[in-house]
Design an enzyme around this catalytic site. Structure first.
Site, PDB file in Angstrom:
ATOM      1  N   GLU A  98      43.765  50.419  52.757  1.00  0.00           N
ATOM      2  CA  GLU A  98      43.209  49.793  51.546  1.00  0.00           C
ATOM      3  C   GLU A  98      41.980  50.568  51.071  1.00  0.00           C
ATOM      4  OE1 GLU A  98      43.824  48.040  49.232  1.00  0.00           O
ATOM      5  OE2 GLU A  98      44.624  46.049  49.666  1.00  0.00           O
ATOM      6  N   ASP A  99      41.825  50.680  49.767  1.00  0.00           N
ATOM      7  CA  ASP A  99      40.605  51.288  49.241  1.00  0.00           C
ATOM      8  C   ASP A  99      39.422  50.332  49.416  1.00  0.00           C
ATOM      9  OD1 ASP A  99      42.006  49.676  47.439  1.00  0.00           O
ATOM     10  OD2 ASP A  99      41.061  50.556  45.690  1.00  0.00           O
ATOM     11  N   ASP A 102      37.670  43.041  49.338  1.00  0.00           N
ATOM     12  CA  ASP A 102      36.682  42.337  48.534  1.00  0.00           C
ATOM     13  C   ASP A 102      36.653  40.871  49.007  1.00  0.00           C
ATOM     14  OD1 ASP A 102      35.117  41.511  46.384  1.00  0.00           O
ATOM     15  OD2 ASP A 102      36.198  42.681  44.916  1.00  0.00           O
ATOM     16  N   PHE A 151      30.218  46.584  41.163  1.00  0.00           N
ATOM     17  CA  PHE A 151      31.553  46.987  40.722  1.00  0.00           C
ATOM     18  C   PHE A 151      31.672  48.500  40.834  1.00  0.00           C
ATOM     19  CE2 PHE A 151      35.128  47.888  38.070  1.00  0.00           C
ATOM     20  CZ  PHE A 151      35.970  46.834  38.332  1.00  0.00           C
ATOM     21  N   ARG A 164      39.936  56.374  38.109  1.00  0.00           N
ATOM     22  CA  ARG A 164      40.565  56.532  39.434  1.00  0.00           C
ATOM     23  C   ARG A 164      40.457  57.971  39.930  1.00  0.00           C
ATOM     24  NH1 ARG A 164      43.545  51.821  40.696  1.00  0.00           N
ATOM     25  NH2 ARG A 164      44.592  50.840  38.942  1.00  0.00           N
TER      26      ARG A 164
END
Ligand code: PRP
Length: 175
Positions: A98-99, A102, A151, A164
């Site tokens: 996973e990047d 959260d 963010f 991205r």
């Protein structure tokens, strides 16, 4: 309208160094095992590509397309699979890539789903973790960086599908 500025949070060099350390630990821990990297699309594609190239044991690579039905910018944990794994994973050692973790809702759902397919093991490797937004406790077995509740974009992560392709991770600021 002026372009928003992106302030570097983690440089390409910092990321490269950490990815190498994670890959070293993974290569050591999974020797003689049947390692399958499951890249969760879209955000993880850059991280998974770099990580895979630094891992020096045999691996199989799979992609899982996921769409999360969010409440605005946060996920609800209701996850739709838009692209499934190409093969069964029974008896294999799964490492979910996973990047970012959260709220944790996406990974919690994926762990439950993958667990039903009878793998030998399922672990998680995440580049980023934002503990301030955590809504469910999830295990992160290999973690790149813990970050504040900002963010972030770049290195696979987007803002309305933009950024991205940035080689670093940054914070979008006011223009
Ligand atoms: C991001 C990220 C995780 C998820 C984490 O994906 O790649 O899959 O959100 O959030 P959570 O811990 O709150 O569940 P996103 O929905 O932005 O889709 P993308 O990877 O296609 O950009």
């Amino acid at each position: 309208m002026a372009e928003p500025t992106v302030t570097t949070l983690l440089s390409a060099e910092q990321i490269t160094e950490r990815v190498r350390e994670l890959a070293k630990a993974i290569s050591r821990d999974y020797v003689e095992r049947k390692l399958v990297l499951v890249c969760v699309l879209k955000g993880s594609f850059v991280f998974a590509a770099d990580l895979a190239r630094s891992i020096n044991i045999p691996v199989r690579i799979e992609f899982l397309g996921v769409r999360s039905y969010g409440e605005g910018t946060s996920s609800s944990g209701v996850v739709q699979i838009t692209h499934d794994l190409s093969r069964p994973i029974a008896g294999e050692d799964i490492l979910v890539i996973e990047d970012i973790v959260d709220t944790g809702l996406t990974i919690a759902h994926l762990l439950e789903l993958l667990g039903t397919r009878k793998p030998s093991s399922v672990k998680v490797c995440a580049l980023l973790h934002k503990p301030a937004r955590s809504r469910v406790e999830v295990p992160i077995d290999y973690l790149g960086f813990t970050i504040e509740d900002k963010f972030v974009v770049g290195y696979g992560l987007d803002w309305a599908e933009r950024y991205r392709n940035l080689p670093f991770i940054g914070v979008v600021g006011p223009s």
